[in-house]
Scaffold this active site. Structure first.
Site, PDB file in Angstrom:
ATOM      1  N   LYS A  41       0.829  -1.209   0.000  1.00 32.92           N
ATOM      2  CA  LYS A  41       0.000   0.000   0.000  1.00 32.92           C
ATOM      3  C   LYS A  41       0.862   1.257   0.000  1.00 32.92           C
ATOM      4  O   LYS A  41       0.567   2.231  -0.710  1.00 32.92           O
ATOM      5  CB  LYS A  41      -0.923  -0.001   1.217  1.00 32.92           C
ATOM      6  CG  LYS A  41      -2.007  -1.053   1.172  1.00 32.92           C
ATOM      7  CD  LYS A  41      -2.808  -1.071   2.469  1.00 32.92           C
ATOM      8  CE  LYS A  41      -3.703  -2.276   2.557  1.00 32.92           C
ATOM      9  NZ  LYS A  41      -4.471  -2.346   3.807  1.00 32.92           N
ATOM     10  N   LYS A  82       2.498  -4.410  10.871  1.00 28.84           N
ATOM     11  CA  LYS A  82       1.159  -4.653  11.410  1.00 28.84           C
ATOM     12  C   LYS A  82       1.276  -5.254  12.792  1.00 28.84           C
ATOM     13  O   LYS A  82       2.219  -5.999  13.090  1.00 28.84           O
ATOM     14  CB  LYS A  82       0.385  -5.628  10.512  1.00 28.84           C
ATOM     15  CG  LYS A  82      -1.127  -5.480  10.622  1.00 28.84           C
ATOM     16  CD  LYS A  82      -1.622  -4.232   9.898  1.00 28.84           C
ATOM     17  CE  LYS A  82      -3.138  -4.129   9.923  1.00 28.84           C
ATOM     18  NZ  LYS A  82      -3.626  -3.023   9.102  1.00 28.84           N
TER      19      LYS A  82
END
Length: 392
Positions: A57, A75
Site C-alpha cells: 500500500k 502490522k
C-alpha cells in the site's frame, strides 16, 4: 520483495495469557506504517500477511513530487475479542511491551476491532506520546503537522468523523472506477456489504450517495436485506461502536437473514469489509456479483480468487482498495492536504481513480488479475524508493 519479513515479535500477556504479535515487513527511512487489530483468533501468519500488504500500500502511493514519502509496512495483532471486559487491559499491556518499537520504528493506529480513540487512550496509558510518534523525526515542522492531523480528526461530516469516512470514500471510488471501466451505470447497480463498522459503513454511504442501491448489510447479528434498497443513513445512525445495527431501526421492507447471506445476495458489487478470509473455495460458489471490492484486509482467499476469476468475477485487491485511509493520514501529517473534508475527499478520489486505473490497465496489458498487476506495479517502484530513501 523477499518472502521473509524484517522483524517478527511475539508477546504473551502475563495477566490473561492472551497472545499478541508485531511484524515489521520493511522499513523505509527507518520507519514502517500499519495498524493494530484485535480479534479472537488473530494469528502470527495473519499479521505477517497484513504487514506485507502494508508495504505494498505504501509503495503504490509513492509520488516523488509529494511531501509524503512512503514508509515501510508493518502490522500488529492481538488475539482477543475486543468486546471482552479484559480487552482494554490487554491492549494497554501490549502497547507497553511494544513501546520501544512504537517510539522508534512502528507507526500504528486503528484497525479491525479497535477505534483510533481507544488506541490513543491506551497509548497514553502505556507511556507513549502518540501511536505515530516514530514518524515525527521525519517531519519538517512537527508541531504544525501534529496540529493539522488533530484538526483533521476533529472534523465530522453528517455526524461521522472524517477519519472514519476517508477510507470508505476510497473504497467507493475504487468500485465506481471499476464500474465505469465496465460500462455499468450507477443507477440501479446493487451492492452487498459485509461489515458495517468504520470501513463498511462509510463505503455504503458513499456508494448510496453515488446512486447505487445498497441491498444488503451484514453485521455480527446477521444480514439485513431489502432488494428495493436499504436506508443507509438510518442504519448508520443505529450502529453501536462495533458496527452492530439496532434492529429497531429496520423498515417494514427490510428482512433479516443468516449471517453469511451477504455473500449470495443478488447484486452487481460485493464489498467484504469485515474479517479476513471471508470468501473461501467453498462459499465462492454462492457469489453472484461480478465485482468484489476488498474493503477488508485479505477477505478473499487465493484459491477462491482463482475460482472466481474462472467464472468471470473481478476481484479488486485490498492493497489498492483500502489504501486510502493510510495515505490520508500521511498526506495530512506531511502537509499534502489540509484539515478540510472537501480537500481530503478530493485527494482520495483523485488518488484512487489514478491507482485503480493503473492497476486495471496493467492487468489488461499483462493478461493477469488486478492483484498480480498491483504486485507488478509495486515491484516496478521499489528500486527507486530503495535508492532514494533506503529500504531494509
Amino acid at each position: 520483495m523477499s518472502a521473509a519479513p524484517l522483524l517478527s515479535v511475539g508477546w504473551t500477556d502475563h495477566v490473561t495469557g492472551r497472545r499478541g504479535y508485531l511484524v515489521v515487513d520493511r522499513l523505509v527511512r527507518g520507519v514502517a506504517s500499519g495498524g493494530l487489530r484485535m480479534r479472537e483468533g488473530c494469528t502470527a501468519e495473519e499479521v505477517a500477511g497484513l504487514a506485507r500488504g502494508m508495504t505494498m500500500k505504501e509503495a503504490l502511493h509513492y509520488d516523488p513530487a509529494a511531501r509524503y514519502v512512503p514508509l515501510g509496512g508493518a502490522k500488529g495483532g492481538i488475539d482477543c475479542d475486543p468486546r471482552s471486559p479484559e480487552a482494554y487491559g490487554v491492549l494497554v499491556r501490549y502497547l507497553r511491551a511494544m513501546r520501544p518499537y512504537v517510539e522508534r520504528c512502528w507507526t500504528t493506529g486503528e484497525d479491525l476491532g479497535l477505534t483510533q480513540d481507544l488506541v490513543d487512550r491506551a497509548a497514553a496509558e502505556a507511556g507513549l506520546v502518540s501511536s505515530v510518534q516514530a514518524v515525527y523525526p521525519l517531519l519538517d515542522d512537527e508541531a504544525a503537522a501534529r496540529a493539522r492531523l488533530a484538526d483533521a480528526f476533529a472534523l465530522e461530516v453528517d455526524g461521522i468523523g472524517l477519519d472514519e469516512l476517508v477510507g470508505g470514500c476510497g473504497v467507493a471510488e475504487a468500485a465506481l472506477t471499476a464500474l465505469d471501466r465496465a460500462g455499468t451505470p450507477y443507477a440501479g447497480a446493487r451492492v452487498s456489504v459485509q461489515g458495517f463498522g468504520t470501513m463498511g459503513g462509510a463505503t455504503a454511504r458513499f456508494l448510496a450517495r453515488a446512486g447505487l442501491r445498497v441491498v444488503a448489510v451484514a453485521d455480527v447479528a446477521g444480514t439485513i436485506v431489502n432488494p428495493a434498497g436499504l436506508d443507509v443513513e438510518a442504519l448508520l445512525a443505529a450502529r453501536d461502536a462495533y458496527g452492530a445495527v439496532d434492529r429497531a431501526a429496520l423498515r417494514p421492507g427490510d428482512r433479516e437473514e443468516a449471517g453469511d447471506a451477504w455473500v449470495a445476495v443478488d447484486a452487481e458489487v460485493l464489498v467484504p469489509a469485515a474479517v479476513s478470509y471471508a470468501v473461501d473455495a467453498a462459499n465462492q460458489e454462492r457469489v453472484r456479483a461480478r465485482l468484489i471490492v476488498e474493503a477488508a484486509n485479505m477477505p478473499v482467499l487465493p484459491e477462491a480468487e482463482r475460482l472466481l476469476a474462472a467464472r468471470g468475477v473481478t476481484v479488486l485487491p485490498d492493497v489498492v482498495v483500502n489504501s486510502g485511509t493510510n495515505a490520508w493520514w500521511w498526506w495530512t501529517l506531511f502537509g499534502d492536504v489540509e484539515a478540510d473534508a472537501d480537500a481530503a475527499f478530493a485527494q482520495v478520489r483523485r488518488a484512487m481513480r489514478r491507482l485503480v486505473g493503473q492497476v486495471l490497465d496493467r492487468a489488461e496489458a499483462d493478461g493477469t488479475s488486478p492483484r498480480a498487476a498491483a504486485h507488478a506495479l509495486v515491484e516496478a517502484r521499489l528500486p527507486e524508493i530503495a535508492e532514494r530513501y533506503g529500504w531494509y
